[in-house]
Design an enzyme around this catalytic site. Structure first.
Site, PDB file in Angstrom:
ATOM      1  N   TYR A  32       0.827  -1.213   0.000  1.00 24.79           N
ATOM      2  CA  TYR A  32       0.000   0.000   0.000  1.00 24.79           C
ATOM      3  C   TYR A  32       0.853   1.251   0.000  1.00 24.79           C
ATOM      4  O   TYR A  32       2.076   1.189   0.205  1.00 24.79           O
ATOM      5  CB  TYR A  32      -0.956  -0.012   1.201  1.00 24.79           C
ATOM      6  CG  TYR A  32      -0.305   0.333   2.530  1.00 24.79           C
ATOM      7  CD1 TYR A  32       0.532  -0.575   3.176  1.00 24.79           C
ATOM      8  CD2 TYR A  32      -0.506   1.576   3.135  1.00 24.79           C
ATOM      9  CE1 TYR A  32       1.128  -0.267   4.387  1.00 24.79           C
ATOM     10  CE2 TYR A  32       0.092   1.889   4.349  1.00 24.79           C
ATOM     11  CZ  TYR A  32       0.901   0.967   4.972  1.00 24.79           C
ATOM     12  OH  TYR A  32       1.493   1.285   6.164  1.00 24.79           O
ATOM     13  N   ARG A  51       8.061   3.913  -4.903  1.00 18.24           N
ATOM     14  CA  ARG A  51       8.190   3.013  -3.758  1.00 18.24           C
ATOM     15  C   ARG A  51       7.202   1.847  -3.870  1.00 18.24           C
ATOM     16  O   ARG A  51       7.533   0.700  -3.563  1.00 18.24           O
ATOM     17  CB  ARG A  51       7.968   3.784  -2.448  1.00 18.24           C
ATOM     18  CG  ARG A  51       8.244   2.937  -1.218  1.00 18.24           C
ATOM     19  CD  ARG A  51       8.265   3.753   0.046  1.00 18.24           C
ATOM     20  NE  ARG A  51       6.947   4.267   0.391  1.00 18.24           N
ATOM     21  CZ  ARG A  51       6.719   5.153   1.350  1.00 18.24           C
ATOM     22  NH1 ARG A  51       7.734   5.651   2.065  1.00 18.24           N
ATOM     23  NH2 ARG A  51       5.501   5.576   1.610  1.00 18.24           N
ATOM     24  N   ARG A  99      -7.792 -20.610  -1.421  1.00 21.42           N
ATOM     25  CA  ARG A  99      -6.790 -20.364  -0.401  1.00 21.42           C
ATOM     26  C   ARG A  99      -5.683 -21.422  -0.331  1.00 21.42           C
ATOM     27  O   ARG A  99      -5.910 -22.540   0.124  1.00 21.42           O
ATOM     28  CB  ARG A  99      -7.451 -20.236   0.977  1.00 21.42           C
ATOM     29  CG  ARG A  99      -6.491 -19.805   2.071  1.00 21.42           C
ATOM     30  CD  ARG A  99      -7.171 -19.751   3.427  1.00 21.42           C
ATOM     31  NE  ARG A  99      -6.251 -19.271   4.460  1.00 21.42           N
ATOM     32  CZ  ARG A  99      -5.315 -20.027   5.045  1.00 21.42           C
ATOM     33  NH1 ARG A  99      -5.168 -21.280   4.698  1.00 21.42           N
ATOM     34  NH2 ARG A  99      -4.514 -19.491   5.958  1.00 21.42           N
ATOM     35  N   HIS A 101      -1.175 -21.168   0.507  1.00 17.82           N
ATOM     36  CA  HIS A 101      -0.170 -20.173   0.891  1.00 17.82           C
ATOM     37  C   HIS A 101       0.649 -19.691  -0.299  1.00 17.82           C
ATOM     38  O   HIS A 101       0.941 -18.511  -0.412  1.00 17.82           O
ATOM     39  CB  HIS A 101       0.756 -20.734   1.973  1.00 17.82           C
ATOM     40  CG  HIS A 101       0.136 -20.721   3.341  1.00 17.82           C
ATOM     41  ND1 HIS A 101      -0.976 -21.452   3.655  1.00 17.82           N
ATOM     42  CD2 HIS A 101       0.482 -20.046   4.456  1.00 17.82           C
ATOM     43  CE1 HIS A 101      -1.299 -21.233   4.920  1.00 17.82           C
ATOM     44  NE2 HIS A 101      -0.428 -20.385   5.436  1.00 17.82           N
ATOM     45  N   LYS A 146       6.517  -1.741   2.033  1.00 12.94           N
ATOM     46  CA  LYS A 146       5.294  -1.201   2.647  1.00 12.94           C
ATOM     47  C   LYS A 146       4.167  -2.207   2.414  1.00 12.94           C
ATOM     48  O   LYS A 146       3.349  -2.053   1.512  1.00 12.94           O
ATOM     49  CB  LYS A 146       4.968   0.184   2.074  1.00 12.94           C
ATOM     50  CG  LYS A 146       4.244   1.066   3.102  1.00 12.94           C
ATOM     51  CD  LYS A 146       4.227   2.524   2.716  1.00 12.94           C
ATOM     52  CE  LYS A 146       3.356   3.353   3.633  1.00 12.94           C
ATOM     53  NZ  LYS A 146       3.914   3.612   4.970  1.00 12.94           N
ATOM     54  N   GLU A 178      12.329   2.709  14.090  1.00 14.31           N
ATOM     55  CA  GLU A 178      11.385   3.736  13.636  1.00 14.31           C
ATOM     56  C   GLU A 178      10.144   3.684  14.502  1.00 14.31           C
ATOM     57  O   GLU A 178      10.077   2.891  15.448  1.00 14.31           O
ATOM     58  CB  GLU A 178      11.032   3.518  12.164  1.00 14.31           C
ATOM     59  CG  GLU A 178      10.358   2.180  11.893  1.00 14.31           C
ATOM     60  CD  GLU A 178       9.944   1.981  10.437  1.00 14.31           C
ATOM     61  OE1 GLU A 178       9.647   2.971   9.753  1.00 14.31           O
ATOM     62  OE2 GLU A 178       9.921   0.819   9.999  1.00 14.31           O
ATOM     63  N   LEU A 202      11.073   1.302   7.135  1.00 15.68           N
ATOM     64  CA  LEU A 202      10.425   1.747   5.907  1.00 15.68           C
ATOM     65  C   LEU A 202      11.009   3.126   5.595  1.00 15.68           C
ATOM     66  O   LEU A 202      10.962   4.022   6.440  1.00 15.68           O
ATOM     67  CB  LEU A 202       8.918   1.821   6.155  1.00 15.68           C
ATOM     68  CG  LEU A 202       7.973   1.945   4.958  1.00 15.68           C
ATOM     69  CD1 LEU A 202       7.930   3.353   4.416  1.00 15.68           C
ATOM     70  CD2 LEU A 202       8.314   0.963   3.846  1.00 15.68           C
TER      71      LEU A 202
HETATM   72  C1  LIG Z   1       4.572   4.691   5.684  1.00 12.15           C
HETATM   73  C2  LIG Z   1       5.471   4.487   6.856  1.00 12.15           C
HETATM   74  C3  LIG Z   1       6.362   5.492   7.298  1.00 12.15           C
HETATM   75  C4  LIG Z   1       6.354   6.894   6.767  1.00 12.15           C
HETATM   76  O1  LIG Z   1       6.578   6.999   5.402  1.00 12.15           O
HETATM   77  P1  LIG Z   1       6.125   8.293   4.606  1.00 12.15           P
HETATM   78  O2  LIG Z   1       6.493   7.966   3.204  1.00 12.15           O
HETATM   79  O3  LIG Z   1       6.892   9.444   5.145  1.00 12.15           O
HETATM   80  O4  LIG Z   1       4.666   8.457   4.819  1.00 12.15           O
HETATM   81  C5  LIG Z   1       7.257   5.164   8.315  1.00 12.15           C
HETATM   82  N1  LIG Z   1       7.248   3.953   8.893  1.00 12.15           N
HETATM   83  C6  LIG Z   1       6.393   2.975   8.522  1.00 12.15           C
HETATM   84  C7  LIG Z   1       6.448   1.656   9.225  1.00 12.15           C
HETATM   85  C8  LIG Z   1       5.480   3.212   7.502  1.00 12.15           C
HETATM   86  O5  LIG Z   1       4.624   2.249   7.142  1.00 12.15           O
END
Ligand SMILES: *Cc1c(COP(=O)(O)O)cnc(C)c1O
Length: 278
Positions: A32, A51, A99, A101, A146, A178, A202
């Site tokens: 996403y 991304r 379904r 895996h 992501k 993070e 991320l």
């Molecule tokens: C999306 C996200 C961010 C922030 O990313 P942006 O591109 O600045 O919105 C940071 N950490 C995680 C775990 C995320 O999913």
């Protein structure tokens, strides 16, 4: 009217049908993006789509649309919905299939959905700063993707909320990675530090934008791991992310960061960021 982009079509919520065996639903098997919209304009759309394309590639999900067509479709969605300030949420799952895996056959197309939402007003937390907690980073080792698999993030954020905190700052073996949905920066003796963009975090678009702007202002930015204790001992700390931009951290685990109010470098970065989005 609030339209949804479903594959290549603009539909209403009444017409949306999600398959019970969509792999996003059953396995979190998808990716996403959240793209910010400010004053009727998308912010860093290309970076977000790059991304997304990378996440798709890492998971071997077919990127279902031509890049340019997708960008135009998202812009059309935003204008159809008359969105001025808010976000476009976009997800792609590996598709719907009986379904198992392992991946379904190549005849199963990925499912793309995007919708828009108005932005919450973040001016209060941006001005006053937030309290955070630290907690163990329990996620898998591909945090650079992501993906829709957000259980580690969900559990961490829930813990923050239960402790009347805004964000959970994740630490893996005493190293700050993070936040549950944000990137973390600290300032010590005038130098900024943030975790390097590897598989443990991320790589936020807001993070990259802040680093680029800081370097332009001749601030020293070190993309280097730092310890939980360094976070608590920092002069300043702040979070970055699409839905919050730049938010100062004034307290962590009930310890004041610096003097417990937003620091001057953080405020300077917020001002620069505001000029970019306005
Ligand atoms: C999306 C996200 C961010 C922030 O990313 P942006 O591109 O600045 O919105 C940071 N950490 C995680 C775990 C995320 O999913």
């Amino acid at each position: 009217m609030n339209y949804i982009l479903y594959d290549k079509n603009f539909i209403t919520i009444e017409d949306l049908k999600i398959d019970m065996e969509d792999r996003g639903y059953q396995f979190g098997d998808g990716i996403y993006e959240v793209i910010g919209v400010y004053n009727g304009k998308t912010f860093k759309m290309i970076e977000h789509l790059n991304r997304l394309e990378r996440s798709a590639k890492e998971l071997q999900i077919d990127f279902p649309h031509d890049f340019r067509f997708l960008k135009e479709s998202l812009e059309k969605l935003q204008s159809l919905n008359g969105l001025q300030n808010g976000m476009i949420y976009l997800q792609i799952t590996r598709g719907a299939a009986s379904r198992v895996h392992h991946f379904p056959g190549s005849d199963v197309p990925p499912v793309l959905i995007a919708y828009t939402r108005e932005m919450n007003d973040n001016s209060f937390i941006q001005k006053k700063g937030v309290e955070c907690i630290t907690t163990e980073d329990l996620r898998w080792l591909r945090c650079d993707i992501k993906s829709l698999n957000l259980l580690g993030n969900v559990l961490a954020k829930q813990k923050a909320v239960e402790n009347n905190s805004f964000e959970a700052i994740l630490c893996r073996n005493e190293i700050v990675t993070e936040g549950s949905a944000t990137n973390v920066f600290i300032v010590k003796n005038g130098v900024l530090y943030t975790h390097p963009a590897n598989n443990y975090i991320l790589n936020g678009i807001t993070r990259s934008t802040v680093i680029e702007q800081c370097r332009k202002m001749n601030y020293k930015v070190e993309e280097k791991p730092f310890k939980t204790q360094d976070l608590l001992d920092a002069d300043e700390a702040f979070l970055t992310g699409t839905l919050i931009d730049v938010v100062p951290v004034r307290k962590i685990n009930d310890y004041n960061i610096g003097s417990g109010v937003p620091g001057s470098i953080t405020i300077g970065i917020q001002q620069i960021f505001n000029t970019l989005i306005n």
